[in-house]
Design a protein around this motif. Sequence first.
Motif, mmCIF file in Angstrom:
data_model
loop_
_atom_site.group_PDB
_atom_site.id
_atom_site.type_symbol
_atom_site.label_atom_id
_atom_site.label_comp_id
_atom_site.label_asym_id
_atom_site.label_seq_id
_atom_site.Cartn_x
_atom_site.Cartn_y
_atom_site.Cartn_z
ATOM 1 N N LEU A 222 6.804 12.906 -5.898
ATOM 2 C CA LEU A 222 5.726 13.065 -4.905
ATOM 3 C C LEU A 222 4.408 13.446 -5.583
ATOM 4 O O LEU A 222 3.321 13.032 -5.143
ATOM 5 C CB LEU A 222 6.121 14.111 -3.877
ATOM 6 C CG LEU A 222 7.299 13.707 -2.952
ATOM 7 C CD1 LEU A 222 7.675 14.873 -2.044
ATOM 8 C CD2 LEU A 222 6.931 12.481 -2.130
ATOM 9 N N GLN A 223 4.475 14.236 -6.650
ATOM 10 C CA GLN A 223 3.249 14.625 -7.338
ATOM 11 C C GLN A 223 2.629 13.474 -8.112
ATOM 12 O O GLN A 223 1.406 13.441 -8.336
ATOM 13 C CB GLN A 223 3.536 15.788 -8.285
ATOM 14 C CG GLN A 223 3.845 17.090 -7.577
ATOM 15 C CD GLN A 223 4.166 18.212 -8.541
ATOM 16 O OE1 GLN A 223 4.126 18.003 -9.766
ATOM 17 N NE2 GLN A 223 4.455 19.397 -8.000
ATOM 18 N N SER A 224 3.451 12.520 -8.558
ATOM 19 C CA SER A 224 2.894 11.371 -9.288
ATOM 20 C C SER A 224 2.162 10.398 -8.380
ATOM 21 O O SER A 224 1.367 9.591 -8.847
ATOM 22 C CB SER A 224 4.013 10.638 -10.033
ATOM 23 O OG SER A 224 4.933 10.118 -9.106
ATOM 24 N N PHE A 225 2.409 10.465 -7.094
ATOM 25 C CA PHE A 225 1.699 9.603 -6.156
ATOM 26 C C PHE A 225 0.345 10.216 -5.834
ATOM 27 O O PHE A 225 0.092 11.408 -6.061
ATOM 28 C CB PHE A 225 2.520 9.429 -4.879
ATOM 29 C CG PHE A 225 3.784 8.613 -5.085
ATOM 30 C CD1 PHE A 225 3.905 7.733 -6.143
ATOM 31 C CD2 PHE A 225 4.842 8.738 -4.197
ATOM 32 C CE1 PHE A 225 5.043 7.007 -6.312
ATOM 33 C CE2 PHE A 225 5.986 7.997 -4.370
ATOM 34 C CZ PHE A 225 6.093 7.129 -5.445
ATOM 35 N N ALA A 226 -0.542 9.352 -5.267
ATOM 36 C CA ALA A 226 -1.880 9.826 -4.844
ATOM 37 C C ALA A 226 -1.732 10.815 -3.702
ATOM 38 O O ALA A 226 -0.868 10.623 -2.826
ATOM 39 C CB ALA A 226 -2.751 8.654 -4.407
ATOM 40 N N PRO A 227 -2.551 11.857 -3.709
ATOM 41 C CA PRO A 227 -2.427 12.847 -2.622
ATOM 42 C C PRO A 227 -2.817 12.226 -1.284
ATOM 43 O O PRO A 227 -3.695 11.386 -1.192
ATOM 44 C CB PRO A 227 -3.371 13.956 -3.047
ATOM 45 C CG PRO A 227 -4.356 13.307 -3.965
ATOM 46 C CD PRO A 227 -3.631 12.210 -4.666
ATOM 47 N N THR B 135 -10.555 8.215 8.985
ATOM 48 C CA THR B 135 -9.321 8.903 8.585
ATOM 49 C C THR B 135 -8.167 7.920 8.442
ATOM 50 O O THR B 135 -7.438 7.905 7.435
ATOM 51 C CB THR B 135 -8.970 9.975 9.611
ATOM 52 O OG1 THR B 135 -10.072 10.887 9.715
ATOM 53 C CG2 THR B 135 -7.695 10.722 9.204
ATOM 54 N N LEU B 136 -7.960 7.091 9.430
ATOM 55 C CA LEU B 136 -6.829 6.155 9.397
ATOM 56 C C LEU B 136 -6.961 5.127 8.273
ATOM 57 O O LEU B 136 -5.971 4.854 7.565
ATOM 58 C CB LEU B 136 -6.686 5.444 10.735
ATOM 59 C CG LEU B 136 -6.232 6.349 11.906
ATOM 60 C CD1 LEU B 136 -6.190 5.562 13.199
ATOM 61 C CD2 LEU B 136 -4.868 6.926 11.614
ATOM 62 N N PRO B 137 -8.110 4.537 8.018
ATOM 63 C CA PRO B 137 -8.188 3.613 6.887
ATOM 64 C C PRO B 137 -7.905 4.297 5.557
ATOM 65 O O PRO B 137 -7.256 3.739 4.681
ATOM 66 C CB PRO B 137 -9.605 3.082 6.947
ATOM 67 C CG PRO B 137 -9.967 3.169 8.394
ATOM 68 C CD PRO B 137 -9.309 4.416 8.887
ATOM 69 N N ARG B 138 -8.417 5.571 5.407
ATOM 70 C CA ARG B 138 -8.119 6.282 4.172
ATOM 71 C C ARG B 138 -6.616 6.528 4.020
ATOM 72 O O ARG B 138 -6.044 6.398 2.923
ATOM 73 C CB ARG B 138 -8.866 7.618 4.150
ATOM 74 C CG ARG B 138 -10.369 7.461 3.920
ATOM 75 C CD ARG B 138 -11.018 8.828 3.832
ATOM 76 N NE ARG B 138 -10.412 9.585 2.726
ATOM 77 C CZ ARG B 138 -10.629 10.893 2.553
ATOM 78 N NH1 ARG B 138 -11.360 11.573 3.418
ATOM 79 N NH2 ARG B 138 -10.064 11.515 1.526
ATOM 80 N N LEU B 139 -5.953 6.866 5.154
ATOM 81 C CA LEU B 139 -4.499 7.107 5.090
ATOM 82 C C LEU B 139 -3.753 5.825 4.752
ATOM 83 O O LEU B 139 -2.797 5.828 3.945
ATOM 84 C CB LEU B 139 -4.026 7.665 6.434
ATOM 85 C CG LEU B 139 -2.526 7.941 6.557
ATOM 86 C CD1 LEU B 139 -2.077 8.976 5.526
ATOM 87 C CD2 LEU B 139 -2.201 8.424 7.973
ATOM 88 N N ILE B 140 -4.233 4.712 5.324
ATOM 89 C CA ILE B 140 -3.573 3.435 5.034
ATOM 90 C C ILE B 140 -3.750 3.072 3.576
ATOM 91 O O ILE B 140 -2.840 2.611 2.890
ATOM 92 C CB ILE B 140 -4.125 2.343 5.964
ATOM 93 C CG1 ILE B 140 -3.673 2.631 7.415
ATOM 94 C CG2 ILE B 140 -3.656 0.963 5.535
ATOM 95 C CD1 ILE B 140 -4.339 1.726 8.444
ATOM 96 N N GLU B 141 -4.928 3.287 3.042
ATOM 97 C CA GLU B 141 -5.197 2.971 1.652
ATOM 98 C C GLU B 141 -4.333 3.822 0.736
ATOM 99 O O GLU B 141 -3.783 3.360 -0.265
ATOM 100 C CB GLU B 141 -6.689 3.173 1.359
ATOM 101 C CG GLU B 141 -7.071 2.789 -0.078
ATOM 102 C CD GLU B 141 -8.558 2.996 -0.315
ATOM 103 O OE1 GLU B 141 -8.983 2.732 -1.437
ATOM 104 O OE2 GLU B 141 -9.254 3.424 0.632
ATOM 105 N N CYS B 142 -4.229 5.099 1.085
ATOM 106 C CA CYS B 142 -3.404 6.007 0.243
ATOM 107 C C CYS B 142 -1.933 5.593 0.274
ATOM 108 O O CYS B 142 -1.234 5.607 -0.761
ATOM 109 C CB CYS B 142 -3.574 7.442 0.737
ATOM 110 S SG CYS B 142 -2.660 8.649 -0.268
ATOM 111 N N LEU B 143 -1.440 5.229 1.420
ATOM 112 C CA LEU B 143 -0.033 4.796 1.521
ATOM 113 C C LEU B 143 0.199 3.514 0.744
ATOM 114 O O LEU B 143 1.265 3.326 0.134
ATOM 115 C CB LEU B 143 0.355 4.614 2.982
ATOM 116 C CG LEU B 143 0.439 5.911 3.816
ATOM 117 C CD1 LEU B 143 0.710 5.585 5.279
ATOM 118 C CD2 LEU B 143 1.519 6.828 3.274
#
Length: 868
Positions: free
Chosen positions: A487-492, A506-514
Amino acid sequence: MKAARLQTPRRPVKKPSNNRPKDPVGVYCRVRPLTTSDDACCVEVISNTTIQLHPPDGIKVNRNGEFKEMQYSFKEVFGAFTTQKELFNVVAQPLVEDLIHGKNGLLFTYGVTGSGKTHTMTGSPGDGGLLPRCLDMIFCSIGPFQAKRYVFKPDDKNTMEVQNEVDALLERQKRDAQPTATPKIGSSRQRMDPEFADMITVPEHCKAEGVDEDSVYSLFVSYVEIYNNYLYDLLEEVPPDPIKPKPPQSKNLREDSNHNMYVAGCTEVEVKSTEEAFEVFWKGQKKRRIANTTLNRESSRSHSVFIIKLAQAPLDADGDNVLQAKDQTTVSQLSLVDLAGSERTTRTKAEGNRLREAGNINQSLMTLRTCIEVLRENQMYGTNKMVPYRDSKLTHLFKNYFDGEGKVRMIVCVNPKADDYEETLLVMRFAEMTQEVEVARPVDKPICGLTPGRRYRNQAFKEELTRKLELRGGPIDGDPKFTEFILQSFAPLPSVELMDANDEYTLPRLIECLEQRQRARHLATEEVKKIVNTIRGMLQDWDSNFSVKENYIQDQQEKLLEKDRIISGQKSETERLEKKIKTLEYKIDILQKTANIYEEDKRTLQHELDERDQKLHRELSDKRRLEQRMQGVVTDTKMKWEKECERRVQAKQLEMQNKLWVKDEKLKQLKAIVAETRMERPEKPERTPRERDQKVQVRSASPPPVPNAPPVRLRHRRSRSAGGERWVDHKPVGSIDIDTVLQPHIPNAITVAVPNEKALAKCDKYILTHQELASDGEIETKLIKGEVFKTRGGGQSVQFTDVEKLKQESPAGTRKRRSSPSAPPPEDTTESEWTDVETRCSVAVEMKAGSSLGPGYQHHAQPKRRKP
C-alpha cells in the motif's frame, strides 16, 4: 464432485507361472522360559538354528522301548531370554517393510496351549509384542505422508474409493455432526486405557527404508476371530438392549473381483497413530473369547486375526493432490494371526462348551496341517491334488497367501515343560514339514511413471517463492507488513471529501490516483510473473539435471537390486545346501554308528564261532578217543561173554541131562506103581449109556490116597539159586514174611537192606526180594537173580539173569469143578486113567512155589489133548 470408485489393485490376476521365484515358508522357533525351576525340561537349544528334544522319564519313543533324542532345525531359534525387540527385528520387520512397499504378508504363531503365543503377539506392560511394534514402525515410516481422513474410503466389496479433498471434508463434517455413529478415539496419552498404555511404549523406533515420498498413505485396521469355525467381527458395534441382548452375528467369507478372500461386512477403522490403532485392537481384544482351563489360566478359545490394511496412492504431477487413477492405487495387507493352542482333553479335563471349543480348535489346526501336507506333496512330487482350503474358515481365509499373494512366516512357540513333550513333538513335526513348502515371491508394485520427488519440488518451489517475495518487500499470504508495504508503494489517495455536489476536482483526482495504482499493480504483477518464470525455469533445469542423476541412480539401484536378488538366491541356495549337508552329516553319523555296532556284533559273533569250532574239534577228538576206547571195551566184553556163554551152555546141558535122567527114573517108578495098582483093582461093571449121560465125571482136586504107597519123606525144597557161590540177599525195608510151606533158602548169603559196594565185592551172585499186590488181592513175591561183575573202574555191576515167583492162593477161589454130562465117554479107560495119573504124578513131582494145586504149588504140566 463424484468420487472415483476404485477396486483393490493388489495385483492383476495372473495364472500361476513356474518362472516366478519361490521362497520357503519362514519358520522360527521361540522357547518359553520355565515357570519354576522344579519343572523338568525336555527342550534344549543346541544352536541359533537347532533345538533338541529330550524324552522325559516314562516316555517310550521307539517300539523297542529305547529313548531317542530328536533334533529339529529352523530358520532361527530364539531362546528363553530373547527380547521382543530381537524377535521383531528378525521376523516382523521385513514384513512391515514389504507392507509399505505394497506387498502382502502373513504372520501367525503356532504351538500348544500355554506356550506364549499371545504374549509373543501382544506383549506385556513395558515390553510390547510384535503387534504394537509393527504399528509403531508403520506410523514412524508414513507419518509425514498420511492422507487426511476419508480420502480413502473402503466399501463392502474389498475395494477402496479415493475421494477428493472436498468430498473428504464433507465426510469429516458429516461424521463430526454424528458423534454417536462412530465414537471418536483420541490420540492423547491421558485418554488411553491404562491397561495397555505401557505396551505401546516403544523406545527403539524403527523406520522403513525406501518409503515413496510422492505418495499418500492411509491405514485401516480390522479385528476378527474364528470361534467354533464361525467368523465374528470384534469391532462391530452392537446397540445395547437390556431386555433381549442380541448375540453377535457371524460373518461370511467372500471372494472379490481379484479372487482374494475377505470377510464380508467386517468393520474397517481408519487410524492415524499407534495409540489410536492399539486402542482399537484392545477394544476388540476385550471381546475375544478367553476361558480358564487346567493348563492355562487365560486360554484363547478362538483364532484371532488382526488385519492391517495400508492404502497408498501417488500425488499428481504438481505434487499437490492425490492422483485418482485406478491402476495407481495400491492396497497391501498384513495379517497377524494368534492361533489357539492345540490341547488334549485328557489333560485339560474339558467338558461342555470347553470340550466343543477344543474339538473345533483341533479340527481347524488339523485342516491347516492337511493343507500344508498337500502343498508339500504337490511341490515335491509334481502332483496336482486339490488343497482342501474350504474345510476350515482358517485355511479358506488365508489361501491367497499360500497361492503366492505374499510372504508367509510362522513362529513356533514351545513350552519346554516335560508334561507337554508329546504335544511339542507333534508341533515340531508340523513345523519341519511347513519349512519344505515354498510360496511364490510377490511381484513389485507398478511404477506410476511420474517424475519422482514431486512433493519436495513443490514444497521447495513454495519456499523459494516465499523467500524471493520476502527479499522484495516481505512475506505474502496475508501478512500485514507485506500488505502495508504494498500500500505504501502505491500513490497516496487524495482527499475524497465532497463539499459540493458540483465538485469536479475531487472525483477526477481519485480516478487518476486509482488508475496509477492499477498500473503499478499491473507492473508488479508482471514483475512477479517474470520472477516466477525465471525461478520455474531454474527449477526445471535443476529438475532435469536431478532427473538425469535420479535415472542414473535408479539404474544403479536396479542393478544393485538385481545383484542383491542374485546374492539372496545364492544365500538361500547356500542355506539349503548347508541344511542338506547337516542332514547328510547327521545321517552319515547315524550310519557310521550303525556300522560300528554291526562290526562289533560281527567280531563278537566271529569270536563265538571260533570258540564253537574249537569246542567242536575238541569234542570230535574226544569222541574218536572214546570210540576207540569203547571198541576195546566192547571187544573185551564180547570175548568175556562168549566164554561165559559157553560155560553156561555146558552147565545148562549138564543140568538138563541130569534132570532128564531123574525124570526118566521117576517115570519108570510111577509106571511100576500104576501097573501094580491096575492089577489089584477089580473090574468095574459096565454102565449103560443113560447112566453115563446122567453121571458126570468129577475130577478130584488131588489124587486119591494109595493105601499101600510108601510114606513120602517131607524135605525142604531148595531154591534154584542155592549153590556153592556166595549171594547178596537184598531185602528192602518193609518186606513182609509170607507163611508158605516153601521158603527160599540161600546159604552163604549176606543179607542187606540197601546194596553196597563192600557186600557186592565179597559175592558173585545177587538176589532181590520184590513184593507186590496181585490183581486177586494176594501178595506176590518175586526173587530177581543176577550175577555180579567187576568193572574197569574198580566198581561192581549187576546183570539180572532170572526171576522166580512165590504166590499163595485160595483153592476155593482159584479152582472150579467142571461137569460135562454130554461129553463122550473115553474110548480107552485104561489109557485115560493112565494119562490122568501120569499128569498128576508129573504135577506132584514138578511142583513149584505158587502152584494152583495147593498152598505153595504151581501147575506147570502141558494140557492134555483129547483124541479125535
